[in-house]
Design a protein around this motif. Structure first.
Motif, PDB file in Angstrom:
ATOM      1  N   UNK A  24       0.842  -1.325  -0.006  1.00 46.46           N
ATOM      2  CA  UNK A  24       0.016  -0.021   0.019  1.00 46.46           C
ATOM      3  C   UNK A  24       1.061   1.204  -0.108  1.00 46.46           C
ATOM      4  N   UNK A  25       1.829   1.191   0.789  1.00 42.86           N
ATOM      5  CA  UNK A  25       2.865   2.432   0.862  1.00 42.86           C
ATOM      6  C   UNK A  25       3.476   2.645  -0.489  1.00 42.86           C
ATOM      7  N   UNK A  26       4.035   1.634  -1.283  1.00 45.03           N
ATOM      8  CA  UNK A  26       4.368   1.838  -2.533  1.00 45.03           C
ATOM      9  C   UNK A  26       3.481   2.244  -3.567  1.00 45.03           C
ATOM     10  N   UNK A  27       2.204   1.835  -3.554  1.00 43.04           N
ATOM     11  CA  UNK A  27       1.356   2.291  -4.258  1.00 43.04           C
ATOM     12  C   UNK A  27       0.995   3.833  -4.119  1.00 43.04           C
ATOM     13  N   UNK A  28       0.886   4.225  -3.083  1.00 43.42           N
ATOM     14  CA  UNK A  28       0.503   5.721  -2.587  1.00 43.42           C
ATOM     15  C   UNK A  28       1.917   6.552  -3.143  1.00 43.42           C
ATOM     16  N   UNK A  29       2.963   6.300  -2.671  1.00 41.68           N
ATOM     17  CA  UNK A  29       4.237   6.677  -3.405  1.00 41.68           C
ATOM     18  C   UNK A  29       4.339   6.944  -4.755  1.00 41.68           C
ATOM     19  N   UNK A  30       4.017   5.767  -5.360  1.00 37.30           N
ATOM     20  CA  UNK A  30       4.030   5.771  -6.840  1.00 37.30           C
ATOM     21  C   UNK A  30       3.046   6.917  -7.254  1.00 37.30           C
ATOM     22  N   UNK A  31       1.893   7.130  -6.561  1.00 40.83           N
ATOM     23  CA  UNK A  31       1.041   8.105  -7.341  1.00 40.83           C
ATOM     24  C   UNK A  31       1.633   9.294  -6.820  1.00 40.83           C
ATOM     25  N   UNK A  32       2.068   9.646  -5.728  1.00 42.30           N
ATOM     26  CA  UNK A  32       2.679  11.037  -5.338  1.00 42.30           C
ATOM     27  C   UNK A  32       3.680  11.375  -6.376  1.00 42.30           C
ATOM     28  N   UNK A  86       7.650  15.797   1.530  1.00 41.27           N
ATOM     29  CA  UNK A  86       7.099  16.660   0.494  1.00 41.27           C
ATOM     30  C   UNK A  86       8.056  17.169  -0.140  1.00 41.27           C
ATOM     31  N   UNK A  87       9.152  17.890   0.248  1.00 38.17           N
ATOM     32  CA  UNK A  87      10.155  18.450  -0.486  1.00 38.17           C
ATOM     33  C   UNK A  87      10.926  17.418  -1.362  1.00 38.17           C
ATOM     34  N   UNK A  88      11.426  16.195  -1.103  1.00 39.12           N
ATOM     35  CA  UNK A  88      11.830  15.273  -1.973  1.00 39.12           C
ATOM     36  C   UNK A  88      11.134  14.862  -2.995  1.00 39.12           C
ATOM     37  N   UNK A  89       9.758  14.474  -2.638  1.00 42.09           N
ATOM     38  CA  UNK A  89       8.612  14.076  -3.618  1.00 42.09           C
ATOM     39  C   UNK A  89       8.693  15.236  -4.589  1.00 42.09           C
ATOM     40  N   UNK A  90       8.267  16.668  -4.273  1.00 41.16           N
ATOM     41  CA  UNK A  90       8.357  17.531  -5.169  1.00 41.16           C
ATOM     42  C   UNK A  90       9.281  17.761  -6.083  1.00 41.16           C
ATOM     43  N   UNK A  91      10.567  17.636  -5.514  1.00 40.10           N
ATOM     44  CA  UNK A  91      11.600  17.864  -6.254  1.00 40.10           C
ATOM     45  C   UNK A  91      11.867  16.741  -7.537  1.00 40.10           C
ATOM     46  N   UNK A  92      11.454  15.888  -6.994  1.00 37.83           N
ATOM     47  CA  UNK A  92      11.388  14.318  -8.030  1.00 37.83           C
ATOM     48  C   UNK A  92      10.210  14.794  -9.118  1.00 37.83           C
ATOM     49  N   UNK A  93       9.355  15.242  -8.796  1.00 34.21           N
ATOM     50  CA  UNK A  93       8.002  15.519  -9.928  1.00 34.21           C
ATOM     51  C   UNK A  93       8.483  16.634 -10.722  1.00 34.21           C
ATOM     52  N   UNK A  94       9.238  17.650 -10.293  1.00 33.10           N
ATOM     53  CA  UNK A  94       9.403  18.826 -10.877  1.00 33.10           C
ATOM     54  C   UNK A  94      10.811  18.714 -11.620  1.00 33.10           C
ATOM     55  N   UNK A  95      11.572  17.769 -11.229  1.00 35.77           N
ATOM     56  CA  UNK A  95      13.010  17.591 -11.833  1.00 35.77           C
ATOM     57  C   UNK A  95      13.843  18.628 -11.376  1.00 35.77           C
ATOM     58  N   UNK A  96      13.426  19.594 -10.235  1.00 38.71           N
ATOM     59  CA  UNK A  96      14.246  20.627  -9.762  1.00 38.71           C
ATOM     60  C   UNK A  96      14.875  19.991  -8.675  1.00 38.71           C
ATOM     61  N   UNK A  97      16.205  19.202  -8.743  1.00 37.46           N
ATOM     62  CA  UNK A  97      16.970  18.831  -7.432  1.00 37.46           C
ATOM     63  C   UNK A  97      17.806  19.624  -6.907  1.00 37.46           C
TER      64      UNK A  97
END
Length: 108
Positions: A24-32, A86-97
């Motif tokens: 369940x955690x992997x599924x949710x993280x995949x969506x995020x 949240x910061x790590x997830x947002x950086x991954x989504x936006x490509x702004x590492x």
């Protein structure tokens, strides 16, 4: 028997419960992270999976509660286990590492 029933069943093993929570955690993280279906979580996020699984495992039986107390011990639960990542997830989504960068804009 549903996954939720297995989590609450005292006859279920710890490994069975951890497998359900991890799925369940992997599924949710995949969506995020905005990953397509059936895509594995990048290895650099395995620490997030581990921490959230541990948090959710310790909360079995107290789902939906903000806090639980017993014999002078009080536990306070977060509303969203992924908030502190949240910061790590947002950086991954936006490509702004690199994070925020300072710069200057000039209009001509």
């Amino acid at each position: 028997m549903s996954d939720y029933s297995k989590l609450l069943d005292p006859k279920s093993t710890v490994d069975e419960k951890l497998d359900i929570i991890e799925k369940n955690v992997k599924g949710r993280l995949s969506v995020l992270l905005g990953l397509p279906n059936d895509t594995n979580i990048p290895p650099k996020f395995s620490y997030i999976v581990d921490e959230v699984v541990a948090a959710r495992f310790s909360r079995i039986g107290n789902e939906g509660m903000k806090s639980a107390g017993q014999d002078g011990l009080t536990l306070v639960f977060q509303d969203d286990d992924f908030t502190k990542f949240k910061d790590e997830i947002d950086e991954y989504r936006t490509g702004n590492v690199a994070g925020r960068q300072r710069g200057r804009v000039m209009f001509l």
